[in-house]
Design an enzyme around this catalytic site. Structure first.
Site, PDB file in Angstrom:
ATOM      1  N   GLU A  85      -5.011  -2.282   5.237  1.00  0.00           N
ATOM      2  CA  GLU A  85      -4.525  -2.880   6.479  1.00  0.00           C
ATOM      3  C   GLU A  85      -5.584  -3.737   7.174  1.00  0.00           C
ATOM      4  O   GLU A  85      -5.275  -4.477   8.108  1.00  0.00           O
ATOM      5  CB  GLU A  85      -4.070  -1.779   7.445  1.00  0.00           C
ATOM      6  CG  GLU A  85      -2.760  -1.097   7.063  1.00  0.00           C
ATOM      7  CD  GLU A  85      -2.915  -0.002   6.007  1.00  0.00           C
ATOM      8  OE1 GLU A  85      -4.005   0.101   5.415  1.00  0.00           O
ATOM      9  OE2 GLU A  85      -1.941   0.750   5.776  1.00  0.00           O
TER      10      GLU A  85
ATOM     11  N   TRP B 215     -13.123  23.112  12.473  1.00  0.00           N
ATOM     12  CA  TRP B 215     -12.711  22.042  11.586  1.00  0.00           C
ATOM     13  C   TRP B 215     -13.604  22.022  10.349  1.00  0.00           C
ATOM     14  O   TRP B 215     -14.820  22.148  10.449  1.00  0.00           O
ATOM     15  CB  TRP B 215     -12.830  20.671  12.270  1.00  0.00           C
ATOM     16  CG  TRP B 215     -11.716  20.379  13.227  1.00  0.00           C
ATOM     17  CD1 TRP B 215     -10.942  21.291  13.891  1.00  0.00           C
ATOM     18  CD2 TRP B 215     -11.250  19.094  13.615  1.00  0.00           C
ATOM     19  NE1 TRP B 215     -10.024  20.655  14.673  1.00  0.00           N
ATOM     20  CE2 TRP B 215     -10.193  19.291  14.530  1.00  0.00           C
ATOM     21  CE3 TRP B 215     -11.608  17.791  13.296  1.00  0.00           C
ATOM     22  CZ2 TRP B 215      -9.503  18.236  15.109  1.00  0.00           C
ATOM     23  CZ3 TRP B 215     -10.938  16.749  13.874  1.00  0.00           C
ATOM     24  CH2 TRP B 215      -9.878  16.968  14.781  1.00  0.00           C
TER      25      TRP B 215
ATOM     26  N   THR C 236       0.857  -1.171   0.000  1.00  0.00           N
ATOM     27  CA  THR C 236       0.000   0.000   0.000  1.00  0.00           C
ATOM     28  C   THR C 236       0.903   1.234   0.000  1.00  0.00           C
ATOM     29  O   THR C 236       1.926   1.268   0.692  1.00  0.00           O
ATOM     30  CB  THR C 236      -0.973  -0.035   1.206  1.00  0.00           C
ATOM     31  OG1 THR C 236      -1.652   1.203   1.282  1.00  0.00           O
ATOM     32  CG2 THR C 236      -0.258  -0.283   2.521  1.00  0.00           C
TER      33      THR C 236
ATOM     34  N   LYS D 217      -8.115  22.792   9.264  1.00  0.00           N
ATOM     35  CA  LYS D 217      -8.329  23.538  10.513  1.00  0.00           C
ATOM     36  C   LYS D 217      -8.268  25.021  10.212  1.00  0.00           C
ATOM     37  O   LYS D 217      -7.229  25.541   9.830  1.00  0.00           O
ATOM     38  CB  LYS D 217      -7.282  23.137  11.552  1.00  0.00           C
ATOM     39  CG  LYS D 217      -7.542  21.733  12.097  1.00  0.00           C
ATOM     40  CD  LYS D 217      -6.367  21.201  12.909  1.00  0.00           C
ATOM     41  CE  LYS D 217      -6.543  19.707  13.154  1.00  0.00           C
ATOM     42  NZ  LYS D 217      -5.288  18.997  13.372  1.00  0.00           N
TER      43      LYS D 217
END
Lengths: 563, 563
Positions: A346, A461, A197, A456
């Site tokens: 994963e 956010w 990956t 940010k």
């Protein structure tokens, strides 16, 4: 772990390990007449498939493949690949599924790193091989995969005509091998598969899975997809076709499930829209999975509306990137059933799939879109939590944000020979995903952003995914990406790049005015409105089709800021 | 087992064991509003169920139950029993499900042998307890289970009113316990359950199963019952009610599956035909399992025909003894879907379930009866072979006979503290079932007999089960048993005992004439015709409802031979 009393075992008693060969054995028991199809080139039933997998095992023995050796495959999605999924692993060897979209130098890196001993390679990839062959340090021999042998147009008539270092052509080798092979028993923690990956920095990382993990991932899919009917899938009536490459997390593990259920499977080779649509129709495909880009390509294909009747039986699981509401609506209007899933390389990969409970099924299609575009509900046997920057758990209240951390029976236990990055992945017994999300009390996961992509701005956010979702619903927008760029006053500010649909001429000012109107109606936070909106012809993607925000930030910064 | 390369693990990586608590966790995720019902006395949803299982865990802690301790239950089929299935085991303690049909002295033997520490006992069984209590060597305390607390008619108002040695009443204890409990992680080979099976000689034998084994048995059922739709079972529309006691092989493991799928479950308490029929209707039961005797009782109940409409949605898996064609026909005529399964206490129990493949589904109902009464097709993940007396494998050709031997992820690994009989069970890595059968090339198992019950006459074999099947199809025959008794000339000869249906007056001579006609038509071997046919009012059964041929041979020999 606490101490308990274990079951005693009689001397000659036996309890089998959980191996991939058990999934294969299952495919022969009840409906072996069902088919596995490769484009319009090859088809066989499960009886023949089981014979061929055993022939492959004998070929591997002849090529001196020992348990623990690595066998690599470079192929389009094919029945041959499926045979390797089951056959290479069941001999005790390790299957390395090579990402054909990596650069030649990255492919070289992964092949040396994984210590590939035998390589099965489609003739389309011989040019790549030619470029890197001198630098491959561990490969002993190659087997060529050719589609021309199915049409009788192969130019390979003898071993002498093969490139140097090649042991033969796949079909010819199988033909010469016995159909008898007793797959051995071995430790269920045996290494079964590996692939690489690409991260944001450094070399590709090798993830890996054991037989037990792939067995259990299949059980998880079975419980969720079939048991709970999250994506109803019956061997008796459903036909499966992957449109996520088999090199990418084993096509999300669905080939193992489909094989165990002896469901009809269709492998499309290279992804060409006209071939995919044709197979959908001629083979009666009902279940697929893909990234949004592929779905977008099919949905926007001029041919799509005329296939509406056929598309109405098609269920598609979307993952890899967020499914936007705009795309979900377009697909739904064509009769396609879409549902999102969530996972990563994963995690083998499935950690969540959307599931509408009895109440939610009563919602209007319009209201369901909101749920179908969420990351999904937490999968069976997966434990998931949200963690803040200090390592504390964040409540599952549907609005508090935290990084998703997970445990479960099918998560990679590290990166191969990369202890540093492995230790970043696994901290305190939890796999850290790098995704920021909220989780509702009823187990819905709503991804806000990648930790690296969250913007940010002035103490607030901005979820780049949320903003992309808003843009996706604007008439004429084909695709968009929202990134944060440094800003002297606010720290960071969001910016957008947009690909227009053919025939549209959108204006940045018009879009901004529309967003401003949303702000005034209280539908959008004002700090979400991008500073700049720039039209582009293509959005940079990673090798597995995800929007490459790192590349956008680094390479398109000046374009976006107009400098 | 061959040597392979195992997956490497990063220091802080985690891979969870396969535990029963994972099945429990699943029940809360998607459809927690579905119900668990106990007669007309108690009902709750899965949210409440999860809370109660945790309260139970806290009660066990208060009663000083440590991991590895044994907790015994003497109860009818109830929600309390289900709570113990999940809750006792998930604390790391061992659940001993006591066979309430054993004699008091056998119950005493099993309780001392299993070293029960805490006993949950229904008030109906207090007289048994009174008889054996002084001789129990390991029990420290008792908890009483009372149905009267649900109707407010309990006479137990304080601890002082409980028998000596009792710590409290179940509901009162739960009420006082916290709903917070974190089930620990432990080795998946932890001993989860134990119960005793009565053999033909000697003391009852203790079989036992680990968390992993019960988890994998659930995965096997899921693959077969739900995945392949051998007995279609959807959480969304199906309602499960066991009619095989929970003390007997965990009600064949179905409660674990139903819980994981958060399906509606109905527990009928003591098996009374009118209560069972009423629950079938009022709660909408669609899936059950039972021994043939129970099905026969329900099918022959005078009330059955008037419930035909409700029975037509009822699917019943039959096991424990062979399902005769006569009973299968009678049930089918009432609209009930019947299917046979095969297994034993030692195998957790499922090793085979009938499954009609796509071709067989096209057969007429009449032709399907032949398949539905077979032992079943070999289950997912179970490896089964036939072995002759010399230990050689016998081909799966549909006619060669051999003893069934098996391997799989959920077989007891011995008998507790009984190495001699354990070694008889496990020889050469195969569990020896003591059943003689043939297996077809398409995985159907056809049981001929128990090795002990097969009748050898003049060099020929008589399958007592086949002969009983022929008798079951004679008008007026309710039930029959065929046994072999010594014969000077032939070594052994078959004899039959028959229970007539009410209102019939059959004659042995008439039945024999009918059988003789079959012989002349070539439908029956002549050595199958029983020497004597004797009418009885009841056929002796074992504690789990199987025909007790040992008892018939020993106690009814003189009756049968007319001496």
């Amino acid at each position: 772990m606490i101490q308990t009393k274990l079951i005693p075992r009689t001397t000659e008693a036996h309890e089998p390990p959980l191996l991939i060969k058990n999934l294969l054995a299952q495919s022969l028991k009840y409906e072996p007449q069902r088919e596995i199809v490769y484009r319009d080139l090859f088809r066989m039933d499960y009886t023949r498939f089981n014979q061929r997998v055993r022939q492959l095992a004998n070929v591997l023995t002849d090529l001196n493949v020992q348990p623990g050796d690595t066998v690599a495959v470079l192929d389009w999605d094919s029945h041959r690949y499926l045979e390797c999924f089951l056959g290479v692993t069941s001999t005790g060897a390790i299957l390395h599924t090579i990402n054909i979209r990596l650069s030649p130098s990255q492919i070289l890196y992964t092949m040396n790193h994984a210590q590939d001993k035998v390589v099965f390679i489609h003739e389309d990839f011989l040019p790549i091989l030619a470029a890197i062959k001198p630098q491959l340090t561990t490969v002993e021999t190659y087997v060529i995969l050719s589609d021309k042998v199915y049409t009788g147009t192969s130019e390979i008539n003898s071993l002498a005509e093969l490139p140097e270092g090649f042991s033969g052509e796949y079909e010819a080798l199988l033909k010469g091998a016995s159909e008898q092979y007793e797959f051995p028993d071995f430790d269920e923690n045996t290494w079964a598969t590996t692939f690489y990956t690409t991260g944001t920095t450094g070399n590709p990382k090798g993830v890996y899975f054991s037989h037990r993990q792939l067995f259990m991932h299949t059980m998880g899919l079975l419980t969720y997809i079939i048991g709970y009917e999250a994506m109803p899938f019956k061997g008796s009536t459903d036909v499966y076709m992957p449109i996520t490459p088999m090199f990418h997390v084993h096509a999300w593990g669905f080939p193992f499930l489909a094989t165990m259920m002896s469901a009809k499977q269709v492998y499309p080779g290279r992804y060409e829209p006209e071939v995919l649509l044709k197979l959908l129709i001629t083979e009666g495909v009902t279940l697929s999975h893909c990234v949004p880009t592929i779905l977008n390509m099919l949905v926007s294909s001029p041919a799509a509306p005329k296939f509406k009747q056929n598309l109405s039986r098609w269920k598609v699981l979307i993952g890899g990137s967020a499914l936007t509401k705009g795309l979900a609506k377009a697909a739904t209007e064509l009769g396609i059933t879409v549902m999102s899933g969530y996972g990563m390389s994963e995690t083998a990969p499935v950690m969540a799939v959307g599931y509408l409970n009895e109440q939610e099924k009563q919602l209007s299609p319009e209201e369901q879109i909101d749920l179908r575009t969420r990351a999904g509900r937490i999968s069976p046997f997966i434990e998931m939590r949200l963690m803040d920057d200090d390592g504390n758990f964040v409540p599952h209240d549907g609005h508090s944000l935290g990084e998703i951390v997970a445990r479960g029976p099918w998560l990679t236990q590290g990166y191969y020979e990369d202890p540093e990055r492995g230790a970043d992945l696994w901290k305190g017994g939890w796999l850290h995903t790098g995704d920021v999300a909220s989780i509702t009390p009823d187990y819905w996961v709503v991804i806000a952003d990648r930790t690296k992509d969250v913007i940010k701005t002035g103490g607030e956010w901005v979820s780049s995914l949320d903003m992309e979702d808003v843009l996706s619903q604007i008439e004429g927008v084909a695709e968009s990406a929202v990134i944060g760029l440094p800003d002297d006053r606010w720290g960071e500010r969001p910016h957008a790049i947009i690909v227009q649909k053919p025939g549209y001429t959108l204006q940045a000012e018009g879009i901004k005015a529309g967003l401003q109107a949303k702000v005034e109606r209280g539908e959008l936070h004002k700090w979400y409105v991008p500073d700049r909106i720039v039209f582009v012809t293509e959005i940079p993607k990673t090798s597995v089709g995800k929007i490459d925000k790192k590349k956008i930030r680094s390479e398109m910064k000046e374009l976006i800021l107009g400098k």
